[in-house]
Design an enzyme around this catalytic site. Structure first.
Site, PDB file in Angstrom:
ATOM      1  N   GLU A  46      72.361 -80.053 -73.796  1.00 29.75           N
ATOM      2  CA  GLU A  46      73.190 -79.004 -73.196  1.00 29.75           C
ATOM      3  C   GLU A  46      74.364 -79.640 -72.461  1.00 29.75           C
ATOM      4  O   GLU A  46      74.199 -80.237 -71.404  1.00 29.75           O
ATOM      5  CB  GLU A  46      72.352 -78.165 -72.218  1.00 29.75           C
ATOM      6  CG  GLU A  46      73.183 -77.123 -71.482  1.00 29.75           C
ATOM      7  CD  GLU A  46      72.411 -76.430 -70.354  1.00 29.75           C
ATOM      8  OE1 GLU A  46      71.173 -76.417 -70.375  1.00 29.75           O
ATOM      9  OE2 GLU A  46      73.076 -75.920 -69.438  1.00 29.75           O
ATOM     10  N   ARG A  50      81.880 -77.328 -67.678  1.00 27.53           N
ATOM     11  CA  ARG A  50      82.222 -77.438 -66.260  1.00 27.53           C
ATOM     12  C   ARG A  50      83.346 -78.416 -66.021  1.00 27.53           C
ATOM     13  O   ARG A  50      83.743 -78.627 -64.891  1.00 27.53           O
ATOM     14  CB  ARG A  50      81.020 -78.005 -65.504  1.00 27.53           C
ATOM     15  CG  ARG A  50      80.153 -76.975 -64.956  1.00 27.53           C
ATOM     16  CD  ARG A  50      78.986 -77.650 -64.300  1.00 27.53           C
ATOM     17  NE  ARG A  50      77.841 -76.910 -64.701  1.00 27.53           N
ATOM     18  CZ  ARG A  50      76.660 -77.016 -64.179  1.00 27.53           C
ATOM     19  NH1 ARG A  50      76.443 -77.872 -63.221  1.00 27.53           N
ATOM     20  NH2 ARG A  50      75.679 -76.270 -64.618  1.00 27.53           N
ATOM     21  N   LYS A 134      66.220 -68.695 -69.242  1.00 25.63           N
ATOM     22  CA  LYS A 134      66.304 -69.821 -68.314  1.00 25.63           C
ATOM     23  C   LYS A 134      66.075 -69.265 -66.903  1.00 25.63           C
ATOM     24  O   LYS A 134      66.694 -68.263 -66.526  1.00 25.63           O
ATOM     25  CB  LYS A 134      67.689 -70.440 -68.440  1.00 25.63           C
ATOM     26  CG  LYS A 134      68.102 -71.363 -67.310  1.00 25.63           C
ATOM     27  CD  LYS A 134      69.468 -71.977 -67.595  1.00 25.63           C
ATOM     28  CE  LYS A 134      70.074 -72.551 -66.336  1.00 25.63           C
ATOM     29  NZ  LYS A 134      71.207 -73.447 -66.605  1.00 25.63           N
TER      30      LYS A 134
HETATM   31  C1  3PG Z   1      72.679 -76.920 -63.581  1.00 23.24           C
HETATM   32  O1  3PG Z   1      73.075 -76.010 -64.298  1.00 23.24           O
HETATM   33  O2  3PG Z   1      73.363 -77.524 -62.756  1.00 23.24           O
HETATM   34  C2  3PG Z   1      71.286 -77.297 -63.803  1.00 23.24           C
HETATM   35  O3  3PG Z   1      70.466 -76.352 -63.304  1.00 23.24           O
HETATM   36  C3  3PG Z   1      70.958 -78.654 -63.338  1.00 23.24           C
HETATM   37  O4  3PG Z   1      70.277 -78.634 -62.159  1.00 23.24           O
HETATM   38  P1  3PG Z   1      69.729 -80.012 -61.615  1.00 23.24           P
HETATM   39  O5  3PG Z   1      70.924 -80.901 -61.375  1.00 23.24           O
HETATM   40  O6  3PG Z   1      69.044 -79.627 -60.331  1.00 23.24           O
HETATM   41  O7  3PG Z   1      68.802 -80.570 -62.648  1.00 23.24           O
END
Ligand code: 3PG
Length: 213
Positions: A46, A50, A134
């Site tokens: 994934e 961002r 999710k």
């Molecule tokens: C996100 O979308 O940032 C994810 O949930 C990742 O979260 P994490 O950095 O706590 O694994």
């Protein structure tokens, strides 16, 4: 239009115990990072929308790492869904849910893992036909106890908890009957990426194989 094999959300979730959540700031990192994860046995990737480079990174992985199945994370709009599909994404993950995003992913031929954090959001996603969801942000929104509470009324929904999940707390989530896999960014630490330490990424991926669903 891509002729690549289509995946369902359940296939994306059952491929490995962990879906890595990846933030890429440099297109040059995309291919070696994807190869490092695949070498560690993790191929559903994934890549979050961002950073300005995210779509170019998805394109590079789709083109150059055929063993990986690249998806787009942080899909929040119809435009995101279309751009993700055009770049070669094979699935999409969203941090929340709207019917517009659900429909846009269907139109773009992308399996979607919609993000939910409440009963009402689960019901909205279910109304639109989504039953693999999710749970985000998992730790902050109630952790394993929340998933246990949801297993009663939402007995027909399966979850991928993401957000605050680690190698240490993943087993507690994966032991729950309504959890299929978890998501997390810990497989691809920013410092390892910046240093080009792909061996460490492979080791972190390999360590997740000990997690059992
Ligand atoms: C996100 O979308 O940032 C994810 O949930 C990742 O979260 P994490 O950095 O706590 O694994």
């Amino acid at each position: 239009m891509s002729t690549a094999q289509k995946f369902t959300a359940l296939q994306v979730m059952t491929d490995a115990p962990v879906i890595p959540v990846i933030v890429l700031n440099d297109v040059a990192h995309a291919v070696p990072m994807a190869r490092a994860l695949v070498a560690g046995g993790v191929r559903m990737l994934e890549v979050t929308l961002r950073t300005p480079q995210a779509l170019a990174c998805i394109e590079a992985i789709a083109r150059e790492v055929p063993e990986a199945v690249v998806g787009a994370g942080t899909v929040r709009s119809k435009a995101d869904a279309q751009a993700a599909a055009n770049a070669g994404s094979r699935f999409a993950v969203s941090p929340g849910y709207t019917s517009a995003v659900g429909q846009a992913c269907r139109d773009a031929g992308l399996a979607l893992l919609p993000g939910v954090a409440s009963g009402s959001e689960i019901m909205m996603a279910q109304e639109d036909g989504f039953t693999e969801l999710k749970f985000f942000p998992a730790m902050q929104a109630g952790g394993p106890a929340m998933l246990k509470a949801w297993s009663g009324p939402f007995f027909d929904v399966r979850f991928c908890p993401t957000g605050g999940v680690t190698l240490q707390n993943a087993p507690e989530f994966l032991a729950l009957p309504n959890v299929v896999c978890v998501g997390g960014s810990w497989l691809v630490p920013g410092d390892a990426m910046a240093a080009g330490d792909w061996t460490r990424v492979t080791e972190l991926a390999r360590a997740t194989q000990a997690l059992k669903k």
